[in-house]
Design a protein around this motif. Structure first.
Motif, PDB file in Angstrom:
ATOM      1  N   VAL A 160       0.850  -1.192   0.000  1.00  0.00           N
ATOM      2  CA  VAL A 160       0.000   0.000   0.000  1.00  0.00           C
ATOM      3  C   VAL A 160       0.887   1.245   0.000  1.00  0.00           C
ATOM      4  CG1 VAL A 160      -1.970  -1.070   1.169  1.00  0.00           C
ATOM      5  CG2 VAL A 160      -0.112  -0.103   2.526  1.00  0.00           C
ATOM      6  N   GLN A 161       0.272   2.415  -0.235  1.00  0.00           N
ATOM      7  CA  GLN A 161       1.010   3.670  -0.166  1.00  0.00           C
ATOM      8  C   GLN A 161       0.076   4.758   0.352  1.00  0.00           C
ATOM      9  OE1 GLN A 161       0.769   6.603  -2.288  1.00  0.00           O
ATOM     10  NE2 GLN A 161      -1.056   5.887  -3.403  1.00  0.00           N
ATOM     11  N   PHE A 162       0.658   5.781   1.005  1.00  0.00           N
ATOM     12  CA  PHE A 162      -0.199   6.737   1.713  1.00  0.00           C
ATOM     13  C   PHE A 162      -0.297   8.129   1.076  1.00  0.00           C
ATOM     14  CE2 PHE A 162       3.908   6.825   4.203  1.00  0.00           C
ATOM     15  CZ  PHE A 162       4.334   8.099   3.818  1.00  0.00           C
ATOM     16  N   SER A 163       0.300   8.369  -0.074  1.00  0.00           N
ATOM     17  CA  SER A 163       0.332   9.731  -0.608  1.00  0.00           C
ATOM     18  C   SER A 163      -1.069  10.272  -0.925  1.00  0.00           C
ATOM     19  CB  SER A 163       1.220   9.804  -1.852  1.00  0.00           C
ATOM     20  OG  SER A 163       0.660   9.104  -2.944  1.00  0.00           O
ATOM     21  N   ASP A 164      -1.944   9.439  -1.439  1.00  0.00           N
ATOM     22  CA  ASP A 164      -3.284   9.908  -1.814  1.00  0.00           C
ATOM     23  C   ASP A 164      -4.100  10.340  -0.592  1.00  0.00           C
ATOM     24  OD1 ASP A 164      -2.745   9.401  -4.478  1.00  0.00           O
ATOM     25  OD2 ASP A 164      -3.579   7.375  -4.423  1.00  0.00           O
ATOM     26  N   VAL A 165      -4.040   9.550   0.468  1.00  0.00           N
ATOM     27  CA  VAL A 165      -4.834   9.899   1.648  1.00  0.00           C
ATOM     28  C   VAL A 165      -4.258  11.136   2.327  1.00  0.00           C
ATOM     29  CG1 VAL A 165      -3.630   8.456   3.370  1.00  0.00           C
ATOM     30  CG2 VAL A 165      -6.056   8.928   3.641  1.00  0.00           C
ATOM     31  N   ILE A 166      -2.944  11.319   2.285  1.00  0.00           N
ATOM     32  CA  ILE A 166      -2.335  12.510   2.867  1.00  0.00           C
ATOM     33  C   ILE A 166      -2.769  13.755   2.090  1.00  0.00           C
ATOM     34  CG2 ILE A 166      -0.144  13.707   3.233  1.00  0.00           C
ATOM     35  CD1 ILE A 166      -0.823  11.540   5.301  1.00  0.00           C
ATOM     36  N   ALA A 167      -2.836  13.644   0.782  1.00  0.00           N
ATOM     37  CA  ALA A 167      -3.294  14.780  -0.040  1.00  0.00           C
ATOM     38  C   ALA A 167      -4.741  15.154   0.296  1.00  0.00           C
ATOM     39  CB  ALA A 167      -3.166  14.434  -1.519  1.00  0.00           C
ATOM     40  N   ARG A 168      -5.554  14.154   0.644  1.00  0.00           N
ATOM     41  CA  ARG A 168      -6.969  14.422   0.942  1.00  0.00           C
ATOM     42  C   ARG A 168      -7.163  15.130   2.279  1.00  0.00           C
ATOM     43  NH1 ARG A 168      -7.834   9.081  -0.851  1.00  0.00           N
ATOM     44  NH2 ARG A 168      -8.411   8.377   1.238  1.00  0.00           N
ATOM     45  N   ILE A 169      -6.337  14.784   3.256  1.00  0.00           N
ATOM     46  CA  ILE A 169      -6.579  15.330   4.597  1.00  0.00           C
ATOM     47  C   ILE A 169      -5.765  16.583   4.893  1.00  0.00           C
ATOM     48  CG2 ILE A 169      -7.226  13.067   5.504  1.00  0.00           C
ATOM     49  CD1 ILE A 169      -3.966  14.540   6.702  1.00  0.00           C
ATOM     50  N   ARG A 170      -4.731  16.835   4.106  1.00  0.00           N
ATOM     51  CA  ARG A 170      -3.841  17.953   4.419  1.00  0.00           C
ATOM     52  C   ARG A 170      -4.606  19.286   4.416  1.00  0.00           C
ATOM     53  NH1 ARG A 170      -0.992  22.073   2.490  1.00  0.00           N
ATOM     54  NH2 ARG A 170       1.081  22.457   3.391  1.00  0.00           N
ATOM     55  N   GLY A 171      -4.464  20.005   5.526  1.00  0.00           N
ATOM     56  CA  GLY A 171      -5.046  21.334   5.623  1.00  0.00           C
ATOM     57  C   GLY A 171      -6.514  21.380   5.978  1.00  0.00           C
ATOM     58  N   ASN A 172      -7.113  20.244   6.341  1.00  0.00           N
ATOM     59  CA  ASN A 172      -8.540  20.258   6.678  1.00  0.00           C
ATOM     60  C   ASN A 172      -8.799  20.615   8.147  1.00  0.00           C
ATOM     61  OD1 ASN A 172      -8.007  17.932   8.149  1.00  0.00           O
ATOM     62  ND2 ASN A 172      -9.190  16.559   6.831  1.00  0.00           N
ATOM     63  N   GLY A 173      -7.736  20.867   8.889  1.00  0.00           N
ATOM     64  CA  GLY A 173      -7.885  21.318  10.265  1.00  0.00           C
ATOM     65  C   GLY A 173      -8.185  20.226  11.270  1.00  0.00           C
ATOM     66  N   ARG A 174      -8.158  18.963  10.842  1.00  0.00           N
ATOM     67  CA  ARG A 174      -8.464  17.860  11.746  1.00  0.00           C
ATOM     68  C   ARG A 174      -7.187  17.151  12.175  1.00  0.00           C
ATOM     69  NH1 ARG A 174     -13.787  16.842  11.829  1.00  0.00           N
ATOM     70  NH2 ARG A 174     -13.699  14.610  12.231  1.00  0.00           N
ATOM     71  N   ARG A 175      -7.256  16.459  13.323  1.00  0.00           N
ATOM     72  CA  ARG A 175      -6.082  15.801  13.906  1.00  0.00           C
ATOM     73  C   ARG A 175      -6.201  14.285  13.721  1.00  0.00           C
ATOM     74  NH1 ARG A 175      -7.256  16.981  19.608  1.00  0.00           N
ATOM     75  NH2 ARG A 175      -9.306  16.611  18.693  1.00  0.00           N
ATOM     76  N   TYR A 176      -5.055  13.659  13.447  1.00  0.00           N
ATOM     77  CA  TYR A 176      -5.085  12.238  13.103  1.00  0.00           C
ATOM     78  C   TYR A 176      -4.014  11.432  13.834  1.00  0.00           C
ATOM     79  CZ  TYR A 176      -7.993  13.839   9.244  1.00  0.00           C
ATOM     80  OH  TYR A 176      -8.995  14.408   8.498  1.00  0.00           O
ATOM     81  N   ALA A 177      -4.324  10.147  13.984  1.00  0.00           N
ATOM     82  CA  ALA A 177      -3.322   9.151  14.354  1.00  0.00           C
ATOM     83  C   ALA A 177      -2.958   8.406  13.076  1.00  0.00           C
ATOM     84  CB  ALA A 177      -3.879   8.175  15.385  1.00  0.00           C
ATOM     85  N   PHE A 178      -1.690   8.326  12.787  1.00  0.00           N
ATOM     86  CA  PHE A 178      -1.216   7.564  11.629  1.00  0.00           C
ATOM     87  C   PHE A 178      -0.736   6.205  12.112  1.00  0.00           C
ATOM     88  CE2 PHE A 178       2.273   6.047   8.932  1.00  0.00           C
ATOM     89  CZ  PHE A 178       1.622   5.974   7.715  1.00  0.00           C
ATOM     90  N   VAL A 179      -1.200   5.133  11.470  1.00  0.00           N
ATOM     91  CA  VAL A 179      -0.836   3.771  11.853  1.00  0.00           C
ATOM     92  C   VAL A 179      -0.064   3.134  10.708  1.00  0.00           C
ATOM     93  CG1 VAL A 179      -1.687   1.545  12.666  1.00  0.00           C
ATOM     94  CG2 VAL A 179      -2.995   3.630  13.159  1.00  0.00           C
ATOM     95  N   GLY A 180       1.131   2.637  11.003  1.00  0.00           N
ATOM     96  CA  GLY A 180       1.914   2.030   9.932  1.00  0.00           C
ATOM     97  C   GLY A 180       3.069   1.186  10.439  1.00  0.00           C
ATOM     98  N   VAL A 181       3.700   0.470   9.510  1.00  0.00           N
ATOM     99  CA  VAL A 181       4.892  -0.314   9.828  1.00  0.00           C
ATOM    100  C   VAL A 181       6.064   0.643  10.026  1.00  0.00           C
ATOM    101  CG1 VAL A 181       4.043  -2.365   8.646  1.00  0.00           C
ATOM    102  CG2 VAL A 181       5.404  -0.676   7.376  1.00  0.00           C
ATOM    103  N   PRO A 182       7.174   0.174  10.599  1.00  0.00           N
ATOM    104  CA  PRO A 182       8.266   1.085  10.982  1.00  0.00           C
ATOM    105  C   PRO A 182       8.753   2.034   9.892  1.00  0.00           C
ATOM    106  CG  PRO A 182       8.623  -1.041  12.000  1.00  0.00           C
ATOM    107  CD  PRO A 182       7.433  -1.200  11.098  1.00  0.00           C
TER     108      PRO A 182
END
Length: 463
Positions: A160-182
């Motif tokens: 999997v890759q996370f660039s698309d989801v990061i582009a969607r949430i960036r700057g929306n003013g909400r706070r997130y927990a990111f879950v991933g492998v090391p």
């Protein structure tokens, strides 16, 4: 080694960090081998420099020790070379048997994420979930409710890759927990250092212990052995639990597209179900030295210890790096069972992983350097550890098997001769197992000799 070398040399893990830092000129593309690779041709030099700094395998990126020192030095009580910084170490599971059935291990990862949501510490979770489509089966997504978090539980052994989801949430003013492998968490930390907006939004980094990453072909090969051809795979479950079996005797499940019935079989009986064979492992995983996600605020894994393995529910190990994370567990009520463990127990849960990412890594680097091959800069030095001949051979076979599995699968899919793939891969597995058996036999023989010598000395009459 820069990001271009990472990609051309096959060291890219496909995380998407480079595309996230340069979304206009770097895009992630799914390869024929069902992994992700960045398209770098249109990136300007300054864009490539930024991409270098967030790529987890580029020499221009800061290593885990350096990143973690900025995050935790002076704020965390303990540090170990094996695990990085830590505040508390635990093992445990949730107590609801109905809920734990839907989790890969003890269910504490989703339990913790739900606490973050319920307590208003975050507005959403960025993690891997089903796409509801056949290709790809999984991708990074955002969960903003308890139902969504629970619906996206379990380990997904899938590229999997996370660039698309990061582009969607960036700057929306909400706070997130990111879950991933090391390596994904490392890239996300570096990305946050490049982007103040993302840094303000990514308020929790949750790490998952990783044996190694798999390509999308892994799920297809496992499903194919259950009679569901690759083009018919509709959904898979990598960790089906059995209340009548130990935690490590889980099964693989597959459902054909358009069908309701699931087919399951114990994973260890399938070719590829033995994690030590590294079938469809990404090459990058042969060059990773981070086991407990050293840049994450908290890390979860499987408690592979004899005293826990008999419990079908599964048991998590939990490494808390921040006081805030430790307090959430300290305040837990009767919904979880938790015990404190020591560093030695934590290390034992990943004994095989240490062999791969310490001793094995040092030998792989030694081989590469001797052959004049380019390798990423690591915290383990080439030839740092001395390995016996049998162990070296296993490392070599495992690397060859992982590399060959990708191309052999493509060849089999193209020719339609799937049995040829399994015969070739079984050959690698048989060679590896023969070495293990020889080593075990030799170890038992030496043990018997030592016992006999001790017994003779005990019974020998005094002069």
């Amino acid at each position: 080694m820069d990001i271009k070398d990472v990609v051309s040399g096959g060291f890219c893990v496909g995380c998407g960090g480079c595309a996230a830092v340069a979304s206009q000129s770097i895009k992630m593309q799914r390869s024929d081998e069902q992994t992700y690779l960045p398209q770098l041709a249109d990136a300007a030099p300054e864009v490539l420099e930024a991409a270098n700094r967030v790529c987890p395998f580029s020499d221009a990126s800061r290593d885990e020790t350096d990143l973690a020192q900025d995050l935790y030095e002076g704020r965390v009580d303990h540090r170990a070379e094996s695990a990085g910084y830590y505040q508390t170490l635990h093992a445990g599971h949730i107590n609801d048997d109905a809920q734990v059935l839907g989790s890969s291990s003890g269910g504490l990862t989703s339990w913790f994420l739900l606490r973050l949501l319920e307590q208003g510490r975050i507005d959403g979770v960025i993690h891997v979930g089903s796409t509801g489509t056949q290709q790809p089966l999984y991708d990074f997504t955002v969960s903003e409710s308890a139902d969504e978090v629970l619906g996206r539980r379990k380990s997904q052994y899938y590229a999997v890759q996370f660039s698309d989801v990061i582009a969607r949430i960036r700057g929306n003013g909400r706070r997130y927990a990111f879950v991933g492998v090391p390596c994904f968490v490392k890239s996300m930390r570096a990305l946050a250092n490049e982007d103040a907006v993302l840094k303000s939004q990514l308020v929790w980094h949750v790490g998952l212990v990783c044996g190694h990453m798999k390509s999308g072909a892994f799920s297809q090969a496992m499903a194919d052995q259950l009679g569901v051809p690759p083009q018919q795979v509709g959904a898979v479950d990598f960790r089906v639990k059995d209340p009548e079996a130990p935690a490590n005797a889980y099964s693989f499940g597959v459902r054909a597209a358009g069908q309701e019935a699931w087919k399951t079989r114990m994973s260890r009986t399938l070719l590829g179900g033995n994690w030590g064979h590294a079938l469809f492992q990404l090459k990058a995983c042969d060059y990773c030295d981070d086991i407990f996600a050293e840049t994450a605020d908290i890390c979860f894994g499987d408690a592979w210890l004899p005293r826990f393995e008999a419990n079908w529910r599964g048991t998590n190990v939990v490494l808390c790096r921040t006081t805030e994370a430790a307090e959430i567990f300290a305040e837990a009520q009767d919904d979880i069972t938790l015990e404190t463990i020591d560093l030695a127990d934590l290390e034992k849960t990943q004994a095989g992983n240490f062999r791969h990412r310490r001793e094995g890594l040092s030998y792989r680097l030694e081989l590469d350097v001797a052959a004049g091959r380019m390798v990423p800069k690591k915290r383990v030095a080439p030839g740092q550890f001395t390995l016996p001949a049998d162990r070296k051979k296993i490392v070599e076979i495992r690397r060859d098997m992982a590399a060959r599995s990708h191309t052999a699968w493509l060849e089999a899919r193209k020719s339609g001769d799937m049995p040829a793939f399994y015969r070739e891969m079984q050959g690698y597995a048989d060679r590896m197992q023969a070495i293990y058996r020889r080593a075990e036999k030799g170890g038992l023989k030496n043990l018997v000799k030592r016992v006999i010598r001790k017994l003779v000395r005990t019974l020998r009459p005094a002069a």
